[in-house]
Design a protein around this motif. Structure first.
Motif, PDB file in Angstrom:
ATOM      1  N   SER A 131       0.873  -1.167   0.000  1.00  0.00           N
ATOM      2  CA  SER A 131       0.000   0.000   0.000  1.00  0.00           C
ATOM      3  C   SER A 131       0.917   1.226   0.000  1.00  0.00           C
ATOM      4  CB  SER A 131      -0.891  -0.024   1.245  1.00  0.00           C
ATOM      5  OG  SER A 131      -0.099   0.113   2.404  1.00  0.00           O
ATOM      6  N   PRO A 132       0.372   2.410  -0.241  1.00  0.00           N
ATOM      7  CA  PRO A 132       1.225   3.602  -0.289  1.00  0.00           C
ATOM      8  C   PRO A 132       2.056   3.820   0.983  1.00  0.00           C
ATOM      9  CG  PRO A 132      -0.932   4.113  -1.161  1.00  0.00           C
ATOM     10  CD  PRO A 132      -1.012   2.718  -0.593  1.00  0.00           C
ATOM     11  N   GLU A 133       1.510   3.406   2.157  1.00  0.00           N
ATOM     12  CA  GLU A 133       2.250   3.608   3.395  1.00  0.00           C
ATOM     13  C   GLU A 133       2.872   2.309   3.922  1.00  0.00           C
ATOM     14  OE1 GLU A 133      -0.766   2.308   3.401  1.00  0.00           O
ATOM     15  OE2 GLU A 133      -1.945   3.557   4.735  1.00  0.00           O
ATOM     16  N   ASP A 134       2.941   1.285   3.073  1.00  0.00           N
ATOM     17  CA  ASP A 134       3.578   0.000   3.398  1.00  0.00           C
ATOM     18  C   ASP A 134       2.863  -0.799   4.485  1.00  0.00           C
ATOM     19  OD1 ASP A 134       5.572   0.325   1.480  1.00  0.00           O
ATOM     20  OD2 ASP A 134       6.866   1.399   2.870  1.00  0.00           O
ATOM     21  N   HIS A 135       1.565  -0.582   4.659  1.00  0.00           N
ATOM     22  CA  HIS A 135       0.786  -1.385   5.599  1.00  0.00           C
ATOM     23  C   HIS A 135      -0.161  -2.293   4.828  1.00  0.00           C
ATOM     24  CE1 HIS A 135       2.183   0.585   9.181  1.00  0.00           C
ATOM     25  NE2 HIS A 135       1.857   1.780   8.687  1.00  0.00           N
ATOM     26  N   SER A 136      -0.530  -3.381   5.449  1.00  0.00           N
ATOM     27  CA  SER A 136      -1.470  -4.318   4.846  1.00  0.00           C
ATOM     28  C   SER A 136      -2.854  -3.696   4.736  1.00  0.00           C
ATOM     29  CB  SER A 136      -1.554  -5.586   5.698  1.00  0.00           C
ATOM     30  OG  SER A 136      -0.278  -6.148   5.852  1.00  0.00           O
ATOM     31  N   VAL A 137      -3.734  -4.376   4.032  1.00  0.00           N
ATOM     32  CA  VAL A 137      -5.123  -3.948   3.895  1.00  0.00           C
ATOM     33  C   VAL A 137      -5.991  -5.106   4.365  1.00  0.00           C
ATOM     34  CG1 VAL A 137      -6.905  -3.140   2.305  1.00  0.00           C
ATOM     35  CG2 VAL A 137      -4.509  -2.548   1.886  1.00  0.00           C
ATOM     36  N   ILE A 138      -6.769  -4.862   5.422  1.00  0.00           N
ATOM     37  CA  ILE A 138      -7.662  -5.893   5.961  1.00  0.00           C
ATOM     38  C   ILE A 138      -8.994  -5.237   6.284  1.00  0.00           C
ATOM     39  CG2 ILE A 138      -8.057  -7.625   7.747  1.00  0.00           C
ATOM     40  CD1 ILE A 138      -5.049  -7.670   8.254  1.00  0.00           C
ATOM     41  N   GLY A 139     -10.062  -5.747   5.693  1.00  0.00           N
ATOM     42  CA  GLY A 139     -11.391  -5.240   6.014  1.00  0.00           C
ATOM     43  C   GLY A 139     -12.335  -5.317   4.837  1.00  0.00           C
ATOM     44  N   SER A 140     -13.549  -4.842   5.070  1.00  0.00           N
ATOM     45  CA  SER A 140     -14.568  -4.851   4.025  1.00  0.00           C
ATOM     46  C   SER A 140     -14.290  -3.752   3.011  1.00  0.00           C
ATOM     47  CB  SER A 140     -15.954  -4.629   4.636  1.00  0.00           C
ATOM     48  OG  SER A 140     -16.276  -5.707   5.477  1.00  0.00           O
ATOM     49  N   VAL A 141     -14.656  -4.026   1.759  1.00  0.00           N
ATOM     50  CA  VAL A 141     -14.476  -3.061   0.680  1.00  0.00           C
ATOM     51  C   VAL A 141     -15.606  -2.042   0.750  1.00  0.00           C
ATOM     52  CG1 VAL A 141     -14.393  -2.777  -1.828  1.00  0.00           C
ATOM     53  CG2 VAL A 141     -13.373  -4.799  -0.771  1.00  0.00           C
ATOM     54  N   PRO A 142     -15.281  -0.746   0.745  1.00  0.00           N
ATOM     55  CA  PRO A 142     -16.347   0.264   0.777  1.00  0.00           C
ATOM     56  C   PRO A 142     -17.332   0.071  -0.373  1.00  0.00           C
ATOM     57  CG  PRO A 142     -14.197   1.289   1.105  1.00  0.00           C
ATOM     58  CD  PRO A 142     -13.951  -0.147   0.725  1.00  0.00           C
ATOM     59  N   GLY A 143     -18.623   0.038  -0.042  1.00  0.00           N
ATOM     60  CA  GLY A 143     -19.662  -0.154  -1.047  1.00  0.00           C
ATOM     61  C   GLY A 143     -19.890  -1.611  -1.415  1.00  0.00           C
ATOM     62  N   MET A 144     -19.098  -2.499  -0.898  1.00  0.00           N
ATOM     63  CA  MET A 144     -19.230  -3.941  -1.165  1.00  0.00           C
ATOM     64  C   MET A 144     -19.032  -4.673   0.162  1.00  0.00           C
ATOM     65  SD  MET A 144     -16.953  -4.221  -4.642  1.00  0.00           S
ATOM     66  CE  MET A 144     -17.529  -5.848  -5.083  1.00  0.00           C
ATOM     67  N   GLU A 145     -19.914  -4.462   1.087  1.00  0.00           N
ATOM     68  CA  GLU A 145     -19.728  -4.947   2.453  1.00  0.00           C
ATOM     69  C   GLU A 145     -19.641  -6.472   2.572  1.00  0.00           C
ATOM     70  OE1 GLU A 145     -18.796  -2.625   4.511  1.00  0.00           O
ATOM     71  OE2 GLU A 145     -19.249  -1.211   2.913  1.00  0.00           O
ATOM     72  N   ASN A 146     -20.020  -7.202   1.541  1.00  0.00           N
ATOM     73  CA  ASN A 146     -19.892  -8.661   1.589  1.00  0.00           C
ATOM     74  C   ASN A 146     -18.561  -9.137   1.000  1.00  0.00           C
ATOM     75  OD1 ASN A 146     -20.576  -7.976  -1.014  1.00  0.00           O
ATOM     76  ND2 ASN A 146     -21.849  -9.774  -1.367  1.00  0.00           N
ATOM     77  N   VAL A 147     -17.634  -8.210   0.745  1.00  0.00           N
ATOM     78  CA  VAL A 147     -16.305  -8.550   0.229  1.00  0.00           C
ATOM     79  C   VAL A 147     -15.278  -8.170   1.284  1.00  0.00           C
ATOM     80  CG1 VAL A 147     -14.590  -8.081  -1.557  1.00  0.00           C
ATOM     81  CG2 VAL A 147     -17.015  -8.199  -2.160  1.00  0.00           C
ATOM     82  N   LEU A 148     -14.414  -9.103   1.645  1.00  0.00           N
ATOM     83  CA  LEU A 148     -13.374  -8.865   2.636  1.00  0.00           C
ATOM     84  C   LEU A 148     -12.016  -8.972   1.953  1.00  0.00           C
ATOM     85  CD1 LEU A 148     -12.834  -8.546   5.769  1.00  0.00           C
ATOM     86  CD2 LEU A 148     -12.340 -10.988   5.690  1.00  0.00           C
ATOM     87  N   ILE A 149     -11.150  -8.003   2.202  1.00  0.00           N
ATOM     88  CA  ILE A 149      -9.788  -8.011   1.655  1.00  0.00           C
ATOM     89  C   ILE A 149      -8.811  -8.304   2.784  1.00  0.00           C
ATOM     90  CG2 ILE A 149      -7.938  -6.567   0.745  1.00  0.00           C
ATOM     91  CD1 ILE A 149      -9.903  -5.096  -0.906  1.00  0.00           C
ATOM     92  N   ALA A 150      -7.869  -9.146   2.511  1.00  0.00           N
ATOM     93  CA  ALA A 150      -6.722  -9.379   3.399  1.00  0.00           C
ATOM     94  C   ALA A 150      -5.529  -9.481   2.452  1.00  0.00           C
ATOM     95  CB  ALA A 150      -6.900 -10.637   4.221  1.00  0.00           C
TER      96      ALA A 150
END
Length: 91
Positions: free
Chosen positions: A28-47
């Motif tokens: 990611s731009p700040e070198d941190h992971s991405v974990i959570g629901s996608v905005p506008g797609m609450e049934n999609v989880l990103i890890a």
């Protein structure tokens, strides 16, 4: 070329590669992971976005994603990893 270097510098080592792999480093731009629901797609989880240190973190990431999927929340402090942090930067 590599065969010659390996033979000269490390005698006795098999000079031919046994395996080669290609993979994508994801950051990611700040070198941190991405974990959570996608905005506008609450049934999609990103890890995602673990790159080199993802292997060592996989047990806790598995626990976090399991808690999010089953309970809708986690006991771990992951607000700083939310995909929502990118929403303003996209606008």
């Amino acid at each position: 070329m590599y065969d010659k270097n390996v033979r000269e510098l490390i005698p006795g080592l098999q000079p031919d590669p046994v395996r080669a792999s290609v993979y994508m480093d994801s950051y990611s731009p700040e070198d941190h992971s991405v974990i959570g629901s996608v905005p506008g797609m609450e049934n999609v989880l990103i890890a995602s976005g673990f790159s080199g240190h993802g292997f060592k973190m996989s047990p806790v990431i598995g626990k976090i994603t399991t808690e999010l999927l089953i309970d809708g929340k986690t006991s771990y402090p992951i607000n700083h990893l939310s995909p929502n942090r990118f929403v303003e930067s996209v606008k």
